[in-house]
Design a protein around this motif. Structure first.
Motif, PDB file in Angstrom:
ATOM      1  N   ASP A 113      30.981  31.427  50.418  1.00  0.00           N
ATOM      2  CA  ASP A 113      31.156  32.041  49.103  1.00  0.00           C
ATOM      3  C   ASP A 113      31.278  33.554  49.249  1.00  0.00           C
ATOM      4  OD1 ASP A 113      30.941  29.862  47.112  1.00  0.00           O
ATOM      5  OD2 ASP A 113      28.951  29.593  47.994  1.00  0.00           O
ATOM      6  N   VAL A 114      32.070  34.173  48.385  1.00  0.00           N
ATOM      7  CA  VAL A 114      32.240  35.619  48.399  1.00  0.00           C
ATOM      8  C   VAL A 114      31.803  36.197  47.060  1.00  0.00           C
ATOM      9  CG1 VAL A 114      33.914  37.511  48.533  1.00  0.00           C
ATOM     10  CG2 VAL A 114      34.083  35.577  50.104  1.00  0.00           C
ATOM     11  N   ILE A 115      30.995  37.245  47.139  1.00  0.00           N
ATOM     12  CA  ILE A 115      30.506  37.948  45.958  1.00  0.00           C
ATOM     13  C   ILE A 115      30.903  39.408  46.099  1.00  0.00           C
ATOM     14  CG2 ILE A 115      28.457  38.640  44.651  1.00  0.00           C
ATOM     15  CD1 ILE A 115      27.129  36.100  46.067  1.00  0.00           C
ATOM     16  N   ASP A 116      31.748  39.888  45.199  1.00  0.00           N
ATOM     17  CA  ASP A 116      32.024  41.322  45.195  1.00  0.00           C
ATOM     18  C   ASP A 116      30.952  41.971  44.339  1.00  0.00           C
ATOM     19  OD1 ASP A 116      33.466  39.975  42.987  1.00  0.00           O
ATOM     20  OD2 ASP A 116      34.119  41.998  42.449  1.00  0.00           O
ATOM     21  N   CYS A 117      30.251  42.941  44.927  1.00  0.00           N
ATOM     22  CA  CYS A 117      29.049  43.469  44.280  1.00  0.00           C
ATOM     23  C   CYS A 117      28.963  44.978  44.482  1.00  0.00           C
ATOM     24  CB  CYS A 117      27.816  42.775  44.870  1.00  0.00           C
ATOM     25  SG  CYS A 117      26.297  43.058  43.951  1.00  0.00           S
ATOM     26  N   PRO A 118      29.935  45.730  43.914  1.00  0.00           N
ATOM     27  CA  PRO A 118      29.860  47.184  44.016  1.00  0.00           C
ATOM     28  C   PRO A 118      28.635  47.721  43.287  1.00  0.00           C
ATOM     29  CG  PRO A 118      31.557  46.541  42.459  1.00  0.00           C
ATOM     30  CD  PRO A 118      31.091  45.278  43.117  1.00  0.00           C
ATOM     31  N   VAL A 119      28.265  48.943  43.621  1.00  0.00           N
ATOM     32  CA  VAL A 119      27.000  49.500  43.159  1.00  0.00           C
ATOM     33  C   VAL A 119      27.231  50.775  42.365  1.00  0.00           C
ATOM     34  CG1 VAL A 119      25.932  48.547  45.226  1.00  0.00           C
ATOM     35  CG2 VAL A 119      26.532  50.979  45.171  1.00  0.00           C
ATOM     36  N   HIS A 158      25.413  39.966  36.679  1.00  0.00           N
ATOM     37  CA  HIS A 158      26.464  39.020  37.041  1.00  0.00           C
ATOM     38  C   HIS A 158      27.518  39.083  35.947  1.00  0.00           C
ATOM     39  CE1 HIS A 158      27.679  34.620  38.148  1.00  0.00           C
ATOM     40  NE2 HIS A 158      28.587  35.515  38.492  1.00  0.00           N
ATOM     41  N   VAL A 159      28.683  39.670  36.270  1.00  0.00           N
ATOM     42  CA  VAL A 159      29.654  40.030  35.235  1.00  0.00           C
ATOM     43  C   VAL A 159      30.853  39.094  35.164  1.00  0.00           C
ATOM     44  CG1 VAL A 159      28.985  42.446  35.271  1.00  0.00           C
ATOM     45  CG2 VAL A 159      30.803  41.666  36.803  1.00  0.00           C
ATOM     46  N   GLY A 160      30.925  38.077  36.026  1.00  0.00           N
ATOM     47  CA  GLY A 160      32.060  37.164  35.967  1.00  0.00           C
ATOM     48  C   GLY A 160      32.406  36.609  37.340  1.00  0.00           C
ATOM     49  N   PRO A 161      33.599  36.033  37.496  1.00  0.00           N
ATOM     50  CA  PRO A 161      34.011  35.435  38.761  1.00  0.00           C
ATOM     51  C   PRO A 161      34.338  36.507  39.809  1.00  0.00           C
ATOM     52  CG  PRO A 161      35.820  35.382  37.213  1.00  0.00           C
ATOM     53  CD  PRO A 161      34.635  35.888  36.446  1.00  0.00           C
ATOM     54  N   THR A 162      34.658  36.062  41.012  1.00  0.00           N
ATOM     55  CA  THR A 162      35.002  36.990  42.081  1.00  0.00           C
ATOM     56  C   THR A 162      36.113  37.937  41.634  1.00  0.00           C
ATOM     57  OG1 THR A 162      34.417  35.327  43.730  1.00  0.00           O
ATOM     58  CG2 THR A 162      35.782  37.170  44.476  1.00  0.00           C
ATOM     59  N   GLY A 163      35.904  39.224  41.874  1.00  0.00           N
ATOM     60  CA  GLY A 163      36.823  40.259  41.436  1.00  0.00           C
ATOM     61  C   GLY A 163      36.346  40.990  40.202  1.00  0.00           C
ATOM     62  N   ALA A 164      35.502  40.335  39.392  1.00  0.00           N
ATOM     63  CA  ALA A 164      35.021  40.959  38.157  1.00  0.00           C
ATOM     64  C   ALA A 164      34.091  42.127  38.445  1.00  0.00           C
ATOM     65  CB  ALA A 164      34.315  39.926  37.274  1.00  0.00           C
ATOM     66  N   GLY A 165      33.308  42.021  39.509  1.00  0.00           N
ATOM     67  CA  GLY A 165      32.426  43.121  39.873  1.00  0.00           C
ATOM     68  C   GLY A 165      33.215  44.390  40.152  1.00  0.00           C
ATOM     69  N   GLN A 166      34.308  44.243  40.909  1.00  0.00           N
ATOM     70  CA  GLN A 166      35.139  45.404  41.209  1.00  0.00           C
ATOM     71  C   GLN A 166      35.779  45.964  39.950  1.00  0.00           C
ATOM     72  OE1 GLN A 166      35.001  46.913  43.878  1.00  0.00           O
ATOM     73  NE2 GLN A 166      34.546  45.497  45.533  1.00  0.00           N
TER      74      GLN A 166
END
Length: 270
Positions: A113-119, A158-166
């Protein structure tokens, strides 16, 4: 959790310290003997290659400087091939949502699984355990890595699917950078009246225009000093959001003029 970590620099190393202090088993990539010795002093197990980071890890966290480095590590390098099925890859670097989606597509073949998680925040926020995290990914994947991320992140959103964090982070950074640009124009107006910038910044802290951007500028003493201190980070993220907006066939609307004002501060000789 058994964790791997790549990118123990300005932001990554305090993350490692928080992870080890919380009781997680952390293996960190250290490219030189000196780096590995320093990381060992933080309570981590320092390893010399990507395989050592990935083997047996429940999650691998990547915190490097830019999108190109993320692609080198996650798409062109052996990291995903060495990660076990059922593990998760967490990317903290701010970059293109398309990069996160490309990594997720490749990782899916191996059951990763991949989680994009910018800070949002700095090293001092990590040390205090209050770094803001914008996570994009599947519900169960985010839930699995939450115990690790909450070692230094609060809130973890948690803001949505992969890519939503970015995408959230790019909007956040565009607004933040635009406010600095607006402050630069406000200071130019103030200076034309022959008044001292410090007095303006002191006063605005107590007005309705107060914000995090203004607080950062006030702390540094001037727009120019703040831009000099943060320009490398803000500038790269502005370029990413402009590129992503153009790829989507759109523009940044009113944000563009403010970002242009910021660019004049970052590159005053142009």
């Amino acid at each position: 959790m058994r964790l791997g970590f790549i990118g123990a620099g300005r932001m990554g190393r305090p993350m490692v310290r928080r992870l080890t202090a919380a009781g997680h088993e952390v293996r960190v990539l250290g490219r030189t003997p000196e780096a590995r010795e320093a990381l060992a002093g933080d309570g981590a197990q320092a390893v010399a290659d990507t395989a050592g980071v990935a083997d047996g890890a429940e999650a691998v966290l990547v915190c490097v400087f830019n999108d190109e480095q993320v692609r080198d590590i996650c798409l062109d390098g052996p990291l995903l091939d060495r990660m076990p099925a059922g593990s998760a890859l967490v990317v903290h670097t701010t970059g293109s949502p398309r990069t996160a989606e490309a990594i997720a597509a490749r990782a899916a073949a191996g059951g990763v699984d991949v989680i994009d998680c910018p800070v949002s925040g700095g090293p001092h926020d990590i040390e205090a355990g209050r770094l803001t995290l914008f996570a994009g990914g599947a519900d169960d994947a985010v839930a699995r890595v939450r115990p690790a991320l909450e070692s230094y992140g609060d809130p973890l959103l948690h803001v949505g699917p992969t890519g939503a964090g970015q995408r959230v982070k790019l909007v956040n950074n565009a607004l933040f950078a635009s406010h600095i640009g607006l402050l630069a124009d406000a200071v130019r107006l103030w200076n034309r009246w022959g008044l001292d910038e410090t007095a303006l910044l002191d006063a605005l802290q107590h007005g309705s225009s107060a914000s995090r951007a203004l607080a950062g500028v006030h702390h540094r003493g001037s727009v120019a000093a703040f831009a000099e201190a943060t320009g490398a980070f803000v500038g790269k993220d502005v370029e990413v959001v402009r590129k992503v907006a153009a790829e989507d066939g759109g523009d940044l609307g009113a944000l563009e003029a403010a970002l242009d004002s910021l660019a004049r501060v970052l590159r005053p000789a142009d």
